[in-house]
Design a protein around this motif. Sequence first.
Motif, short mmCIF file in Angstrom:
data_model
loop_
_atom_site.label_atom_id
_atom_site.label_comp_id
_atom_site.label_asym_id
_atom_site.label_seq_id
_atom_site.Cartn_x
_atom_site.Cartn_y
_atom_site.Cartn_z
N LYS A 476 50.53 -51.82 8.54
CA LYS A 476 51.57 -50.84 8.80
C LYS A 476 51.71 -49.91 7.62
O LYS A 476 51.48 -50.31 6.47
N THR A 477 52.06 -48.65 7.91
CA THR A 477 52.28 -47.65 6.86
C THR A 477 53.75 -47.25 6.85
O THR A 477 54.35 -47.01 7.91
N GLU A 512 63.06 -51.80 5.95
CA GLU A 512 61.76 -52.35 5.58
C GLU A 512 61.75 -53.81 6.03
O GLU A 512 62.35 -54.67 5.39
N THR A 513 61.07 -54.07 7.14
CA THR A 513 61.07 -55.39 7.76
C THR A 513 59.63 -55.82 8.05
O THR A 513 59.22 -55.94 9.21
N PRO A 514 58.83 -56.06 7.02
CA PRO A 514 57.43 -56.46 7.23
C PRO A 514 57.32 -57.85 7.83
O PRO A 514 58.23 -58.68 7.72
N GLY A 517 53.22 -62.62 5.76
CA GLY A 517 51.80 -62.93 5.84
C GLY A 517 50.90 -61.73 6.01
O GLY A 517 49.67 -61.87 6.03
N THR A 518 51.48 -60.52 6.11
CA THR A 518 50.69 -59.31 6.32
C THR A 518 50.64 -58.46 5.06
O THR A 518 51.31 -58.76 4.05
N THR A 519 49.87 -57.40 5.09
CA THR A 519 49.85 -56.38 4.04
C THR A 519 50.21 -55.04 4.65
O THR A 519 49.94 -54.79 5.84
N GLU A 520 50.83 -54.19 3.83
CA GLU A 520 51.25 -52.87 4.29
C GLU A 520 50.84 -51.81 3.27
O GLU A 520 50.60 -52.12 2.09
N LEU A 521 50.82 -50.55 3.72
CA LEU A 521 50.58 -49.41 2.85
C LEU A 521 51.87 -48.62 2.75
O LEU A 521 52.38 -48.14 3.77
N TRP A 522 52.40 -48.50 1.54
CA TRP A 522 53.62 -47.73 1.31
C TRP A 522 53.27 -46.46 0.54
O TRP A 522 52.63 -46.53 -0.52
N VAL A 602 50.74 -47.41 -2.43
CA VAL A 602 50.60 -48.78 -2.92
C VAL A 602 50.32 -49.71 -1.74
O VAL A 602 50.88 -49.55 -0.65
N VAL A 603 49.42 -50.64 -1.97
CA VAL A 603 49.18 -51.71 -1.00
C VAL A 603 50.09 -52.87 -1.36
O VAL A 603 50.09 -53.34 -2.51
N VAL A 604 50.89 -53.31 -0.39
CA VAL A 604 51.89 -54.35 -0.62
C VAL A 604 51.47 -55.61 0.14
O VAL A 604 51.23 -55.56 1.35
N ALA A 605 51.37 -56.71 -0.60
CA ALA A 605 50.95 -57.98 0.00
C ALA A 605 52.15 -58.89 0.19
O ALA A 605 52.79 -59.30 -0.79
#
Length: 647
Positions: A476-477, A512-514, A517-522, A602-605
């Motif tokens: 998700k971005t 912001e509700t990731p 266990g996923t990664t997102e691009l902010w 930024v890639v957020v893990a």
Amino acid sequence: MGPRIQQLAAVLLAAVVVVAAARDEPAAAKNYQTQWDTVMSILNCKSDSLIPSYICSVISKSRWGWSSDDPDDYTPAARPLRSTADLPKYVDPLPQMARIQGYGINQFGFPVPTNLTIGMYNTTWQFHRDMPPTPVFVYGQSLQTATFPGPTIVARYNVPLYVTWENHLPDAHILPWDPTVPTAIPKNGGVPTVVHLHGAAQAPDSDGHALAWFTRDFAENGSTWTKKTYTYPNVQPAAGNIWYHDHALGLTRASLLAGLLAAYIVEWPELEMPFNLPSGEFDLHLVIADRQFNTDGTIYMNSTGVEPKIHPQWQPEYFGEVITVNGKAWPFQAVQRRRYRLRILNASNARYLNIRFSNGLPFTVIASDATYLSRPVTVSNLLLSPAEIFDVIVDFSLVVNPNATDIELLNSAPYPFPTGTPTNDSLDGKVMAFNVSAKWQLNDDINTPTPADNSTTVPEIGVPFAKVTALPPTMKTRYIVLYENMTTNDPNTGKTMNLYINGLRLEDPPTETPISGTTELWHVINLTPDNHPLHLHLAEFQAVQMLQLVDPDMFKTCMLQHNDTVICNLSQHAVGALQPVPEEEKTWKNVVKIPPAYVTSVVVAFRLVHNNMPYPFDATAAPGYVYHCHILDHEDNAMIRPLTLLP
């Protein structure tokens, strides 16, 4: 007269007595600090306060020394500032804080979980040989052992640690604070505290949520407080350089300034032993923090706000001209001609540090924040934002001068960063000194020290999981926009009222509700003139691109009106120069610098990066997490948002 009126009358009478006494005896005003703060805590000048807000306002002005009911007519009742130009530098040795073992050893020699009790205490600390002891709030296992900074906890990877945090602080804070910013204010007095283990992965109820505060002896607590003992799984990857500090709502700038901060290490011997890094006395923490002092030795904090009509005390940044390292002003450290490991933490409220050695000695960076790099990087200087950590190797055997010599650690970062006031070469431009021993020579006919053992190495490689490609693609971005709200649009006269993320506050519903266990691009868009250190609780992240905005003022004007990147045509503005991410920052971090007028991607893990596994606890539980700017004055007002993970 009813009970409520009687209570109101008693409180107002107490307030009048305290204010009158302080005004009649200015020199002794500090004796009324405790009584005053107790009164103000009871008044609780908020929407649900006992008395009308106007009366609170009048009394509050008296507290800060205003001479009339008109907020435009005030004179600060501050103690005189101490001139620090006469303080000699490099006269105090660098302390190393006590280390507390955060694990036990069983009968077979294996590390096992253990329990610690650490308290917060009001004591004194001597920051310089020629200064009187300074009142501080500090961590320790007892009042007698509490220090500034607090003791360093040394934990083991994947070995849980249980810490009971105890509040032994007095009824009133030792520094000014502002009730007009969102703040934890107990109804019955006391200093609210809660501990956040910064950079660690732990369940929400052990994360130190801003509303999970508690007062002395747990007499009162915030809305998200649930337990006395926190569980730290210690599952985040080595290098394990993290730290713990206070995180109570609206009080971080005051409580960290008072001293509630300390280092925390997570050892991972199986990973680290092959690196053959310097250890023992050659492994040093440098906890750097700027301070300003009053003539009586107390820590200075402003008592008048940048715009008193709106915030009587809050100012957008705190800067002090005295640079302390491990609680000493401009200390020195004697070193041998060999390699040292320096774990450098910038624990300042708002000051960035751009450090270098006076003789050009290089830093070899092996880790940034809590993670090793994929490969060490050698640099001549290091730019540290507040809350940022660099783990470096410095080889003092490279010093050319064979005689005993001093080299200085210098700072050149303007404040606020990046376009603020230049540092003073004699004050905040200096950090500390290293006294390098004389070089051993075969021809010496006098007794000389034996050559220092320099058998340690700089590792040729780091860890493979440092790269973004170690994790699955982002799912998700998101667009995160940083705003600074001003009193007017005139840059010459406008004063900062508050700072928001996406135009929202902490108390607004989470956006912001990731998925855990996923990664997102902010894409983080900075529409302010400051560089902001972005910190996410729980998650690890790293910058992958910094793209300059074209016509940033036009884009900002549109965003202030619409708060919508599509309507404001971000794609037409994010076409400027591409700034490379520094090599020493290319790893998983817990603080990333966000430069002004840039879109930083930024890639957020939201998973463990070193083994690509989900968290071993329920990260979706209440009360969730937060993310915020780690300039503490910004975080307090109110550049902080909730972060809620979903199953």
